[in-house]
Design a protein around this motif. Structure first.
Motif, short mmCIF file in Angstrom:
data_model
loop_
_atom_site.label_atom_id
_atom_site.label_comp_id
_atom_site.label_asym_id
_atom_site.label_seq_id
_atom_site.Cartn_x
_atom_site.Cartn_y
_atom_site.Cartn_z
N SER A 72 -18.14 -7.17 18.13
CA SER A 72 -18.52 -8.07 18.17
C SER A 72 -20.45 -8.06 18.20
O SER A 72 -20.62 -7.42 19.04
CB SER A 72 -17.92 -8.64 19.05
OG SER A 72 -17.50 -8.71 20.07
N ARG A 121 -15.10 -6.94 21.62
CA ARG A 121 -14.26 -6.71 20.59
C ARG A 121 -14.74 -6.01 19.75
O ARG A 121 -15.52 -5.84 19.37
CB ARG A 121 -13.93 -8.52 20.18
CG ARG A 121 -13.24 -9.57 20.51
CD ARG A 121 -12.86 -10.83 19.87
NE ARG A 121 -12.36 -11.34 20.98
CZ ARG A 121 -11.76 -12.57 20.54
NH1 ARG A 121 -11.59 -12.40 19.08
NH2 ARG A 121 -10.34 -13.40 21.13
N MET A 153 -8.50 -7.43 15.67
CA MET A 153 -9.08 -7.66 16.75
C MET A 153 -9.14 -6.91 18.02
O MET A 153 -7.66 -7.36 18.49
CB MET A 153 -9.82 -8.94 16.84
CG MET A 153 -10.42 -9.05 15.99
SD MET A 153 -11.72 -11.51 16.58
CE MET A 153 -11.85 -11.45 14.68
N ASP A 169 -9.44 -6.18 22.77
CA ASP A 169 -10.27 -6.26 23.68
C ASP A 169 -11.51 -4.86 23.68
O ASP A 169 -10.36 -3.87 24.15
CB ASP A 169 -10.27 -7.05 24.90
CG ASP A 169 -10.97 -6.89 25.88
OD1 ASP A 169 -11.27 -8.10 25.93
OD2 ASP A 169 -10.83 -6.43 26.85
#
Length: 381
Positions: free
Chosen positions: A198, A203, A231, A233
């Motif tokens: 991201s 992410r 996705m 973390d």
């Protein structure tokens, strides 16, 4: 869908502005921007800069600080060890290639959990990204569904040593039926083809090329296919979201073709890479192979805004709303041969402020079949 050159997200202020807009507003604003083809580099066949044959370049990522790239080969430890390359591409001030081949500065052997090179056919690397704020990398493997070998998303040091695995949910793991053939999980050679971070680095986003077996069919001339977007973390490694990205149907009904080696070529289509451009917005490459015609390659803008979260859902039921998407760029409009494009990264910013995208094409170690290692540069204005 009408084929036309539309817009991309360019500068950070615009990215922030788009992030505050609705999906419709973002798509409308994109119409004011343009993506154009600058140049293509076809690398000479037969190079072996560090011993193993160069080929299978399936993923690429750019480091703005060093103006260098990292690329991964999808060699399944057959022609050499599973590996990545550090290189420069030498773009000129206008974004065109200033040389006819990359300058390769290093080859890194990717290592399995035991600290040794992967065994033959023990891995299928497809996508690679540098970890923001670190010298580490993240790369994906499609596994091997025919052998019930699970796909993975893995972090490694710059020297290829395993740092950690990100726990892929069980519904991605190939499971065999009574006859030994997989009945659920990823399809063979259609698994984690893409990965990106991201924009804020929090992410890791992985993309399958086609649907899971239990979710529906592969792409055909009659229907598209439901790829999964998974996705994690980045800090904890936990799965935090999962969505559906709908790949278009094959563009026509093409007959099979037997090539000069006796291999039967079938038309196909899939999602081969994903690249973050804003908090919930991405670029996705869709590539189709058409026997006797070549490759069709498009870039789509897409977003998770408005899509149905399917986190932890073992099987799709068809009621899910996929990620909205819109065609941004089609190689057919350029007259350039895209070949087998599988990777995309943001490239350098040119002197006039133009952003670039750099794409790589995988030759499948098949120059006799007309496939070649290629790089493309696109301008984002």
């Amino acid at each position: 869908m009408q084929r036309r050159t539309l817009a991309l997200l360019v500068t950070p202020p615009l990215l922030l502005a788009l992030g505050a807009c609705s999906t419709a507003e973002s798509a409308t604003r994109m119409d004011d921007l343009a993506v154009t083809h600058i140049d293509t580099m076809q690398v000479a066949d037969g190079l072996s800069p560090f011993g193993p044959a160069l080929g299978g370049i399936s993923g690429i990522d750019y480091d703005e600080d060093t103006r260098s790239y990292v690329a991964v080969s999808d060699d399944r430890s057959e022609k050499g060890p599973a590996r990545s390359y550090a290189m420069t591409l030498g773009l000129g001030p206008d974004g065109a290639f200033a040389a006819d081949a990359p300058t390769f500065t290093e080859m890194t052997t990717l290592l399995a959990a035991d600290g040794q090179p992967y065994p033959k056919k023990g891995v299928d690397p497809e996508s690679i990204r540098r970890v923001p704020g670190s010298t580490d990398i993240v790369y994906t493997s499609e596994g091997d569904a025919s052998k019930l070998l699970a796909p993975f998303v893995r972090r490694a040091t710059v020297d290829g040593t395993l740092v950690r695995d990100y726990p892929v949910p069980a519904h991605y793991t190939p499971v065999a039926g009574p006859d030994g053939a997989p009945v659920s999980g990823v399809r063979n050679n259609l698994a984690f083809e893409g990965v990106t971070f991201s924009v804020d680095g929090s992410r890791i986003v992985a993309l399958t090329e086609n649907s899971l077996l239990q979710d529906g069919s592969i792409a055909t001339s009659a229907t598209g296919t439901d790829s999964r977007v998974l996705m994690f973390d980045n800090a904890s490694g936990d799965v935090v979201d999962e969505f559906v990205y709908r790949v278009d149907a094959i563009s026509g009904d093409y007959p099979d073709v037997v090539d000069s080696t006796g291999w039967t070529l079938k038309a196909d289509r899939g999602a081969t890479e994903i690249l973050a451009v804003d908090d919930d917005e991405y670029l996705v490459i869709e590539r189709g192979a058409v026997p006797g015609k070549g490759n069709e390659v498009q870039i789509f803008w897409t977003t998770t805004a408005g899509a149905t979260p399917v986190t932890g859902r073992e099987k799709l039921d068809g009621t899910e709303t996929p990620m909205p998407k819109r065609l941004l760029f089609d190689f057919v409009d350029t007259g350039a041969n895209p070949d087998n494009v599988e990777g995309i990264t943001w490239g350098p910013t040119l002197d006039d402020g133009t952003r670039t995208l750099v794409l790589c094409a995988d030759d499948n170690f098949n120059p006799d079949g007309g496939q070649h290692t290629m790089f493309h540069v696109l301008a984002v204005r």
